[in-house]
Scaffold this motif. Sequence first.
Motif, mmCIF file in Angstrom:
data_model
loop_
_atom_site.group_PDB
_atom_site.id
_atom_site.type_symbol
_atom_site.label_atom_id
_atom_site.label_comp_id
_atom_site.label_asym_id
_atom_site.label_seq_id
_atom_site.Cartn_x
_atom_site.Cartn_y
_atom_site.Cartn_z
ATOM 1 N N ILE A 7 0.854 -1.189 0.000
ATOM 2 C CA ILE A 7 0.000 0.000 0.000
ATOM 3 C C ILE A 7 0.888 1.237 0.000
ATOM 4 C CG2 ILE A 7 -1.700 1.330 1.303
ATOM 5 C CD1 ILE A 7 -2.854 -1.303 2.294
ATOM 6 N N ASN A 8 0.645 2.102 -0.960
ATOM 7 C CA ASN A 8 1.405 3.346 -1.095
ATOM 8 C C ASN A 8 0.411 4.495 -1.146
ATOM 9 O OD1 ASN A 8 3.211 5.371 -1.603
ATOM 10 N ND2 ASN A 8 3.820 4.654 -3.634
ATOM 11 N N GLU A 9 0.234 5.165 -0.016
ATOM 12 C CA GLU A 9 -0.720 6.259 0.125
ATOM 13 C C GLU A 9 -2.120 5.796 -0.263
ATOM 14 O OE1 GLU A 9 0.883 9.594 -2.005
ATOM 15 O OE2 GLU A 9 2.506 9.892 -0.574
ATOM 16 N N SER A 10 -2.677 6.262 -1.371
ATOM 17 C CA SER A 10 -4.065 5.937 -1.727
ATOM 18 C C SER A 10 -4.171 4.793 -2.724
ATOM 19 C CB SER A 10 -4.760 7.176 -2.312
ATOM 20 O OG SER A 10 -4.824 8.212 -1.364
ATOM 21 N N ILE A 11 -3.057 4.092 -2.955
ATOM 22 C CA ILE A 11 -3.038 3.028 -3.962
ATOM 23 C C ILE A 11 -2.562 1.723 -3.340
ATOM 24 C CG2 ILE A 11 -2.159 2.315 -6.213
ATOM 25 C CD1 ILE A 11 -1.501 5.316 -6.689
ATOM 26 N N LYS A 47 -8.015 4.648 -2.973
ATOM 27 C CA LYS A 47 -8.827 4.989 -4.143
ATOM 28 C C LYS A 47 -8.736 3.929 -5.239
ATOM 29 C CE LYS A 47 -8.834 10.069 -3.973
ATOM 30 N NZ LYS A 47 -8.506 11.297 -4.750
ATOM 31 N N ALA A 48 -7.629 3.199 -5.287
ATOM 32 C CA ALA A 48 -7.434 2.264 -6.398
ATOM 33 C C ALA A 48 -6.585 1.084 -5.970
ATOM 34 C CB ALA A 48 -6.774 2.974 -7.579
ATOM 35 N N VAL A 49 -6.754 -0.025 -6.697
ATOM 36 C CA VAL A 49 -5.915 -1.202 -6.509
ATOM 37 C C VAL A 49 -5.443 -1.669 -7.879
ATOM 38 C CG1 VAL A 49 -7.968 -2.703 -6.486
ATOM 39 C CG2 VAL A 49 -5.773 -3.565 -5.627
ATOM 40 N N ILE A 192 -4.705 10.047 -13.242
ATOM 41 C CA ILE A 192 -6.041 10.553 -13.555
ATOM 42 C C ILE A 192 -7.011 10.227 -12.423
ATOM 43 C CG2 ILE A 192 -8.015 10.302 -15.118
ATOM 44 C CD1 ILE A 192 -5.970 9.764 -17.365
ATOM 45 N N ILE A 193 -6.968 8.989 -11.950
ATOM 46 C CA ILE A 193 -7.881 8.550 -10.901
ATOM 47 C C ILE A 193 -7.634 9.297 -9.596
ATOM 48 C CG2 ILE A 193 -8.510 6.572 -9.443
ATOM 49 C CD1 ILE A 193 -7.900 4.807 -11.930
ATOM 50 N N MET A 194 -6.369 9.461 -9.236
ATOM 51 C CA MET A 194 -6.033 10.089 -7.967
ATOM 52 C C MET A 194 -6.461 11.555 -7.896
ATOM 53 S SD MET A 194 -4.784 7.799 -6.026
ATOM 54 C CE MET A 194 -5.790 6.583 -6.867
ATOM 55 N N ALA A 195 -6.646 12.187 -9.044
ATOM 56 C CA ALA A 195 -7.020 13.600 -9.066
ATOM 57 C C ALA A 195 -8.508 13.815 -8.802
ATOM 58 C CB ALA A 195 -6.641 14.217 -10.415
ATOM 59 N N LYS A 196 -9.274 12.728 -8.710
ATOM 60 C CA LYS A 196 -10.724 12.844 -8.563
ATOM 61 C C LYS A 196 -11.160 12.523 -7.132
ATOM 62 C CE LYS A 196 -11.203 11.550 -13.412
ATOM 63 N NZ LYS A 196 -11.395 12.923 -13.881
ATOM 64 N N PRO A 197 -12.262 13.116 -6.675
ATOM 65 C CA PRO A 197 -12.760 12.843 -5.320
ATOM 66 C C PRO A 197 -13.141 11.370 -5.158
ATOM 67 C CG PRO A 197 -13.840 14.770 -6.263
ATOM 68 C CD PRO A 197 -13.092 14.113 -7.376
ATOM 69 N N ALA A 198 -12.790 10.790 -4.024
ATOM 70 C CA ALA A 198 -13.059 9.372 -3.784
ATOM 71 C C ALA A 198 -14.545 9.053 -3.858
ATOM 72 C CB ALA A 198 -12.491 8.960 -2.425
ATOM 73 N N TRP A 199 -15.386 9.916 -3.275
ATOM 74 C CA TRP A 199 -16.821 9.629 -3.257
ATOM 75 C C TRP A 199 -17.396 9.620 -4.669
ATOM 76 C CZ3 TRP A 199 -20.248 13.117 -5.325
ATOM 77 C CH2 TRP A 199 -19.787 14.430 -5.506
#
Length: 240
Positions: A7-11, A47-49, A192-199
């Motif tokens: 796991i690295n921050e939000s990924i 946010k992503a896997v 691209i994904i990380m720039a968007k709100p999680a919800w």
Amino acid sequence: MLVKLKINESIAYITLNRPDRLNAYNSEMLDELESAIKTILANQALKAVVIGSSSDSFCTGADLKEIAHRSYRDIINLKSRRIFEELYHAPIISIAAVKGYAIAGGFELALACDFILAADNARFWLPEVDIGLIPAAGGIERLVQRVGQNLTKEIVICGRRLDASEAQRLGLVTKTAAAAQLDDEVTALLKIIMAKPAWALQIAKISINEATSTQKSALNLFGQAFLHELRANKTNTIVD
């Protein structure tokens, strides 16, 4: 470890790690994959896997040595199907980074992801019918959703093999790249994904999945088919 989780921050990064068997999964590997997914789902900061492999083969499905004596009754509680469904419905975005073979359950695992990024050496194939089995881990309904019934029949019944470029042309693969550049493409998509709100990501994914869902009807068809086999007192096996 047969499945590595980083796991690295939000990924989150899941790496299939059974190279001596071309990442064919056995029960132990599936248990580790399920544990990794549960860990990810418990982490609301993600946010992503990304699901990839430690070798030149993504995944070649179920280890045939382990399932040789499996009964068709196991279709009801198929572990790989349950895990892939959990991944498909997970609120975070999933990316399959495919190099080499994505065969049988490996193809179905990739189809359970929101995006498939494929190296130019990727190969996709569902060979189950050739040996008297069926793709039972969710691949049939997801193929129908993506490419329609006619092409699904060709892929499943006729065993049509797809290279990376053809899979992209058919809409199964998001993007292709040279094997050495695949990680760069994954990084670009993650940016691209990380720039968007999680919800917003979660709501968009759930809405799209629900709009194309055939899960209930597909499960009913599986149940009817195997009930027929049970009544006929036939012995069969399944893979995935």
